[in-house]
Design a protein around this motif. Structure first.
Motif, PDB file in Angstrom:
ATOM      1  N   LEU A  36       1.021  -1.234  -0.276  1.00 38.40           N
ATOM      2  CA  LEU A  36      -0.093  -0.184  -0.081  1.00 38.40           C
ATOM      3  C   LEU A  36       1.032   1.216  -0.126  1.00 38.40           C
ATOM      4  CD1 LEU A  36      -3.378   0.893   0.340  1.00 38.40           C
ATOM      5  CD2 LEU A  36      -2.716   0.727   2.711  1.00 38.40           C
ATOM      6  N   THR A  37       1.013   2.287  -1.041  1.00 41.56           N
ATOM      7  CA  THR A  37       1.304   3.360  -1.549  1.00 41.56           C
ATOM      8  C   THR A  37       0.573   4.647  -1.390  1.00 41.56           C
ATOM      9  OG1 THR A  37       1.400   2.472  -3.534  1.00 41.56           O
ATOM     10  CG2 THR A  37       3.963   1.911  -2.268  1.00 41.56           C
ATOM     11  N   ALA A  38       1.082   5.639  -1.344  1.00 40.79           N
ATOM     12  CA  ALA A  38       0.163   7.056  -1.215  1.00 40.79           C
ATOM     13  C   ALA A  38      -0.299   6.905  -3.278  1.00 40.79           C
ATOM     14  CB  ALA A  38       1.126   7.987  -1.079  1.00 40.79           C
ATOM     15  N   VAL A  58     -12.632   4.187  -0.348  1.00 33.87           N
ATOM     16  CA  VAL A  58     -10.849   4.070  -0.306  1.00 33.87           C
ATOM     17  C   VAL A  58     -11.007   2.832  -0.307  1.00 33.87           C
ATOM     18  CG1 VAL A  58      -9.532   5.669  -0.622  1.00 33.87           C
ATOM     19  CG2 VAL A  58     -10.798   6.462  -1.400  1.00 33.87           C
ATOM     20  N   ALA A  59     -10.955   2.664   0.690  1.00 39.35           N
ATOM     21  CA  ALA A  59     -10.288   1.378   1.598  1.00 39.35           C
ATOM     22  C   ALA A  59     -10.827   0.397   0.806  1.00 39.35           C
ATOM     23  CB  ALA A  59     -10.335   1.481   3.425  1.00 39.35           C
ATOM     24  N   ARG A  60     -12.037   0.157   1.137  1.00 33.38           N
ATOM     25  CA  ARG A  60     -12.977  -1.163   0.508  1.00 33.38           C
ATOM     26  C   ARG A  60     -12.381  -0.958  -0.640  1.00 33.38           C
ATOM     27  NH1 ARG A  60     -17.933   0.565   0.810  1.00 33.38           N
ATOM     28  NH2 ARG A  60     -18.186   0.437   3.193  1.00 33.38           N
ATOM     29  N   ALA A  61     -11.364   0.231  -2.104  1.00 35.09           N
ATOM     30  CA  ALA A  61     -11.511   0.106  -3.127  1.00 35.09           C
ATOM     31  C   ALA A  61     -10.096  -0.622  -2.882  1.00 35.09           C
ATOM     32  CB  ALA A  61     -11.204   1.272  -3.480  1.00 35.09           C
ATOM     33  N   LEU A  62      -9.274  -0.543  -2.120  1.00 34.99           N
ATOM     34  CA  LEU A  62      -8.166  -1.218  -1.657  1.00 34.99           C
ATOM     35  C   LEU A  62      -7.494  -2.615  -1.603  1.00 34.99           C
ATOM     36  CD1 LEU A  62      -6.727   2.345  -0.863  1.00 34.99           C
ATOM     37  CD2 LEU A  62      -5.642   0.300  -3.303  1.00 34.99           C
ATOM     38  N   GLY A  63      -9.170  -3.150  -0.292  1.00 36.14           N
ATOM     39  CA  GLY A  63      -9.092  -4.364   0.285  1.00 36.14           C
ATOM     40  C   GLY A  63      -7.975  -3.721   1.543  1.00 36.14           C
ATOM     41  N   VAL A 116      -4.963   4.021   5.510  1.00 35.30           N
ATOM     42  CA  VAL A 116      -5.609   4.796   3.907  1.00 35.30           C
ATOM     43  C   VAL A 116      -4.873   6.399   5.063  1.00 35.30           C
ATOM     44  CG1 VAL A 116      -6.669   6.434   3.211  1.00 35.30           C
ATOM     45  CG2 VAL A 116      -7.166   4.040   3.185  1.00 35.30           C
ATOM     46  N   TYR A 117      -5.288   5.576   6.614  1.00 34.23           N
ATOM     47  CA  TYR A 117      -5.051   6.805   7.412  1.00 34.23           C
ATOM     48  C   TYR A 117      -3.373   7.058   8.028  1.00 34.23           C
ATOM     49  CZ  TYR A 117      -9.706   8.309   7.375  1.00 34.23           C
ATOM     50  OH  TYR A 117     -11.010   9.443   7.703  1.00 34.23           O
ATOM     51  N   ARG A 118      -3.112   6.127   7.656  1.00 36.56           N
ATOM     52  CA  ARG A 118      -1.562   6.365   7.912  1.00 36.56           C
ATOM     53  C   ARG A 118      -0.648   6.761   6.861  1.00 36.56           C
ATOM     54  NH1 ARG A 118      -2.226   0.528   8.854  1.00 36.56           N
ATOM     55  NH2 ARG A 118      -2.587  -0.170  11.150  1.00 36.56           N
ATOM     56  N   HIS A 119      -0.999   7.106   5.333  1.00 39.19           N
ATOM     57  CA  HIS A 119      -0.682   7.608   4.528  1.00 39.19           C
ATOM     58  C   HIS A 119      -0.867   9.534   4.597  1.00 39.19           C
ATOM     59  CE1 HIS A 119       1.801   4.597   2.567  1.00 39.19           C
ATOM     60  NE2 HIS A 119       0.700   3.662   3.507  1.00 39.19           N
ATOM     61  N   PHE A 120      -2.336   9.694   4.854  1.00 44.17           N
ATOM     62  CA  PHE A 120      -2.659  11.002   4.491  1.00 44.17           C
ATOM     63  C   PHE A 120      -3.409  10.484   6.124  1.00 44.17           C
ATOM     64  CE2 PHE A 120      -2.353   9.277   0.444  1.00 44.17           C
ATOM     65  CZ  PHE A 120      -1.876  10.736  -0.475  1.00 44.17           C
ATOM     66  N   ARG A 121      -3.663  11.597   6.771  1.00 47.63           N
ATOM     67  CA  ARG A 121      -4.185  11.380   8.129  1.00 47.63           C
ATOM     68  C   ARG A 121      -5.656  12.441   8.373  1.00 47.63           C
ATOM     69  NH1 ARG A 121       0.309  13.560  12.067  1.00 47.63           N
ATOM     70  NH2 ARG A 121      -1.627  14.311  13.078  1.00 47.63           N
ATOM     71  N   LYS A 132      -8.860  12.916   5.795  1.00 43.38           N
ATOM     72  CA  LYS A 132      -9.828  12.446   4.358  1.00 43.38           C
ATOM     73  C   LYS A 132      -9.730  14.187   3.723  1.00 43.38           C
ATOM     74  CE  LYS A 132     -14.989  13.144   2.416  1.00 43.38           C
ATOM     75  NZ  LYS A 132     -16.296  12.776   3.241  1.00 43.38           N
ATOM     76  N   THR A 133      -9.314  14.935   4.499  1.00 42.06           N
ATOM     77  CA  THR A 133      -8.583  16.677   3.595  1.00 42.06           C
ATOM     78  C   THR A 133      -7.865  16.887   3.758  1.00 42.06           C
ATOM     79  OG1 THR A 133     -10.511  18.296   4.716  1.00 42.06           O
ATOM     80  CG2 THR A 133      -8.978  18.822   3.590  1.00 42.06           C
ATOM     81  N   ALA A 134      -6.955  15.964   3.916  1.00 42.17           N
ATOM     82  CA  ALA A 134      -5.476  15.981   2.846  1.00 42.17           C
ATOM     83  C   ALA A 134      -5.434  14.773   1.786  1.00 42.17           C
ATOM     84  CB  ALA A 134      -3.913  15.124   4.203  1.00 42.17           C
ATOM     85  N   LEU A 135      -6.438  13.693   2.120  1.00 40.35           N
ATOM     86  CA  LEU A 135      -6.516  12.706   1.131  1.00 40.35           C
ATOM     87  C   LEU A 135      -7.283  13.806  -0.360  1.00 40.35           C
ATOM     88  CD1 LEU A 135      -6.198   9.786  -0.165  1.00 40.35           C
ATOM     89  CD2 LEU A 135      -8.697   9.375   0.864  1.00 40.35           C
ATOM     90  N   ARG A 136      -7.695  13.995   0.243  1.00 40.05           N
ATOM     91  CA  ARG A 136      -8.620  14.398  -1.456  1.00 40.05           C
ATOM     92  C   ARG A 136      -7.661  16.020  -2.002  1.00 40.05           C
ATOM     93  NH1 ARG A 136     -14.763  14.746  -0.290  1.00 40.05           N
ATOM     94  NH2 ARG A 136     -15.094  16.081  -1.334  1.00 40.05           N
TER      95      ARG A 136
END
Length: 197
Positions: A8-10, A34-39, A45-50, A52-56
């Motif tokens: 799992l990468t950014a 997003v997590a579901r799509a990645l399994g 996901v939050y380990r890479h993007f703290r 939801k705003t940061a991810l967006r």
């Protein structure tokens, strides 16, 4: 033997986020989707993007950077004269924006919403674009092709004067008959204003 899932990468998260946004739109897309799509778990996901705003913001920056990277080739082309590079830079920018709006209108609309939320990301993108344009104008001044007092101010003025051809707010106008001619007329007028007299 069990198959191992890719690390799992950014970048993988951003790719999945783009797909989730395409399917659900910005109002309904969640980190859980997003997590579901990645399994994976949403915690992964939050380990890479703290947040939801940061991810967006990251997915918006990735989308905007695609345009910046294409334009960088025009800036780097020192073999062409600065006037031709200014014209080409705007032509490539307009074409890239039109392509994004035309090929995937739903995703374009989604990113328009996200860009509205990501003020710092958009501000950085605009600064990067005007920085590229400044570089070309400065080369024109140094080579005696252009006569402007401040290449940075001139580049910002050029960018603002052509907003109709790259600001997403004008996307509906980009497919109107005659828009290419209007674009060329505006760029021609602006380039003539840069020339050494």
């Amino acid at each position: 033997m069990a198959a191992t899932s890719p690390t799992l990468t950014a970048e993988r998260i951003l790719e999945a986020t783009e797909e989730v946004l395409r399917r659900h739109g910005p109002a309904k897309a969640t980190v859980v989707d997003v997590a579901r799509a990645l399994g994976v778990s949403h915690g992964s996901v939050y380990r890479h993007f703290r947040t939801k705003t940061a991810l967006r913001e990251a997915v918006t920056k990735r989308w905007l950077d695609r345009t910046t990277q294409v334009l960088a080739d025009v800036v780097a082309d020192g073999e062409r004269n600065p006037e031709a590079r200014v014209r080409e830079w705007f032509a490539v920018l307009f074409a890239a924006k039109r392509r994004k709006a035309g090929l995937d209108p739903e995703l374009f609309a989604t990113y328009t919403v996200l860009a509205g939320e990501a003020g710092e990301v958009v501000g950085g993108h605009v600064a990067e674009l005007t920085g590229q344009l400044t570089e070309i104008v400065r080369a024109g001044v140094e080579g005696g092709t252009f006569t402007v007092d401040d290449p940075e101010i001139a580049a910002r003025a050029l960018f603002q004067a052509t907003a109709r051809f790259h600001d997403p707010g004008y996307a509906k106008e980009w497919e109107q008959p005659g828009v290419e001619g209007e674009f060329e007329a505006v760029v021609d007028l602006l380039v003539r204003g840069l020339r050494a007299h």
